[in-house]
Design a protein around this motif. Structure first.
Motif, mmCIF file in Angstrom:
data_model
loop_
_atom_site.group_PDB
_atom_site.id
_atom_site.type_symbol
_atom_site.label_atom_id
_atom_site.label_comp_id
_atom_site.label_asym_id
_atom_site.label_seq_id
_atom_site.Cartn_x
_atom_site.Cartn_y
_atom_site.Cartn_z
ATOM 1 N N MET A 9 1.837 -2.498 6.845
ATOM 2 C CA MET A 9 2.796 -1.652 6.131
ATOM 3 C C MET A 9 3.482 -2.474 5.054
ATOM 4 O O MET A 9 3.921 -3.587 5.300
ATOM 5 N N LEU A 11 6.511 -2.991 3.586
ATOM 6 C CA LEU A 11 7.927 -2.677 3.791
ATOM 7 C C LEU A 11 8.780 -3.018 2.573
ATOM 8 O O LEU A 11 9.922 -2.580 2.485
ATOM 9 N N LYS A 20 6.219 5.785 7.155
ATOM 10 C CA LYS A 20 6.105 4.464 7.771
ATOM 11 C C LYS A 20 6.807 4.448 9.127
ATOM 12 O O LYS A 20 6.314 3.842 10.083
#
Length: 189
Positions: A9, A11, A20
């Protein structure tokens, strides 16, 4: 420890935060939300909003002499600092006057729960629910509800500043007139 749930992911990218989060929760619980789950919700026509908690209210930081720690800004511009010189009851009056005028502007002033909250200078359980609900979905009255919430701050100075600040958004194009009437009514420079 969280790395296995957040792998792959990005972020650092602020977009798609909800997606997410759903992926991370699915990885953590082992029960992912699938397209079939979404189709089942759509077919049933049922969904339950999880109401966010109320925004936490904080006191206005002050210097030992009572002045604001972070002067020079606020809903009255630099004149916001003059509010620190008003007695607590006058600040409380300003906060709830602001809430009252704002719910009137929003057309909520005849609602019995709103009337009860304004009279008690506190959120009734129903008004608290409405404040929380205004943060999601239909946000037409969000700023009016936020003004009532901010007026309930236990710190009188923070209540006055917070209520005036959110009221500006609730009053929209009439914000300058509203702030002008607040200045006049409370003899604030």
């Amino acid at each position: 420890m969280l790395e296995p749930f957040l792998r792959d992911m990005d972020l650092a990218d602020y977009r798609d935060g909800i997606a997410k989060g759903v992926v991370a929760v699915g990885r953590f619980t082992g029960c992912a939300f699938t397209e079939d789950d979404l189709a089942r919700l759509a077919t049933a026509g049922i969904g339950f909003a999880i109401l966010p908690l109320l925004e936490e209210l904080h006191p206005e930081p002050r210097q030992p002499d009572g002045s604001r720690t972070y002067p020079g800004n606020g809903p009255l511009g630099p004149d916001t600092d003059a509010l620190a010189d008003l007695p607590p009851e006058r600040l409380r009056e300003l906060a709830w006057w602001t809430a009252s005028r704002t719910v009137e502007h929003a057309g909520l002033h005849t609602d019995p729960e709103v009337i009860a909250s304004i009279a008690a200078r506190a959120l009734t359980p129903e008004v608290e629910r409405r404040v929380r609900r205004s943060a999601i979905g239909d946000r037409d009255q969000h700023w009016a509800w936020a003004t009532v919430h901010r007026a309930s701050n236990p710190d009188p100075l923070a209540a006055a500043i917070g209520a005036l600040d959110t009221a500006r958004f609730a009053h929209g194009p009439d914000a300058a007139d509203f702030i002008g009437s607040a200045r006049e009514h409370f003899s604030v420079p």
